[in-house]
Design an enzyme around this catalytic site. Sequence first.
Site, mmCIF file in Angstrom:
data_model
loop_
_atom_site.group_PDB
_atom_site.id
_atom_site.type_symbol
_atom_site.label_atom_id
_atom_site.label_comp_id
_atom_site.label_asym_id
_atom_site.label_seq_id
_atom_site.Cartn_x
_atom_site.Cartn_y
_atom_site.Cartn_z
ATOM 1 N N THR A 119 0.820 -1.208 0.000
ATOM 2 C CA THR A 119 0.000 0.000 0.000
ATOM 3 C C THR A 119 0.857 1.263 0.000
ATOM 4 O OG1 THR A 119 -1.547 1.302 1.344
ATOM 5 C CG2 THR A 119 -0.115 -0.202 2.536
ATOM 6 N N TYR A 143 -2.193 0.461 9.934
ATOM 7 C CA TYR A 143 -2.412 -0.210 8.640
ATOM 8 C C TYR A 143 -1.124 -0.177 7.812
ATOM 9 C CZ TYR A 143 -3.810 -0.867 3.798
ATOM 10 O OH TYR A 143 -3.871 -1.297 2.498
#
Length: 325
Positions: A119, A143
Amino acid sequence: MESYILVTGGAGYIGSHMTLALQAAGERPLVIDDLSTGRRDAIPDGVPLFQGSVGDAAFVGHIMDRYPIAAIVHFAASIVVPDSVAQPLDYYRNNTANARTLLDCAVKRGVPHVVFSSTAAVYGEPDRTPIAEDQPTQPINPYGRSKLMVEWMLGDVAHAHPFTYAALRYFNVAGADPEGRTGQSTPNATHLIKIAVQAALGKRDGLDVFGTDYPTADGSCIRDYVHVSDLVAAHLDALRYLRAGHPSITCNIGYATGYSVLEVIEVVKRVSGVDFPVRIKGRRAGDPAALVASNARARTALGWTPRYDDLETIVRHALAWEKRL
């Protein structure tokens, strides 16, 4: 005996597109999904589905012993940034610890390649955009950290074993299969374009914009939106690259073009012909002001050539899928 490509999270949004693309490329996909957010009906006919967790070593090992795995495409993960801030241990278990179990099973059975769903959140608040892969990784939320830890593990495993990987750092994935076979189906999804088309179709009573005081032209966050079909094409390119004997690689997958939240909302309103309510709220925890990819490495090394690099096209495909739902 013919080998399989193991797709973890293959019943989810991106994973189901990957499964279709693998089939179309003449590969034999095999899916592991716990169906917490994925849908059984998103998996094409003839593709084996095993319901369970990639963090269950006995379960994963049994599948790998039964089916020869040529490569793993690893999508299974939790992806909601504010949830990761509120429930960090859930993210370190589901994203990091489970990936460690999956890699352990793969190494013990000599699986040679992994394509990993990373990501742009690994960059945190970048000091310049577009962001290149050699910029510092300093994630600002659990995250991003949970994904960066997996990149570190992949690097260490590749150093210690006959194993190569491609870590693809996604920017904002959006849109749906152009043929209408699958799309973003999670009812409580947090993707902006998904929420905006739901608002346009009356499935939501409007849309919240989190922060209009960022250092951007209109004050709202800027993101690089990439069509899910182009993203999946990058995974196929990465798989070909690894199988050709090239070294491990980390690539951004984005269009090198940024749109603000308010610009995206205007495009959804224009494409749908609906003027839905928009509410301005305060900033959310863990949201950087701007994330735009440099994609030179993916284009050059992987030979990635996007086909749907157009925000209106992305919105049209998302809207068409939402109508089907």
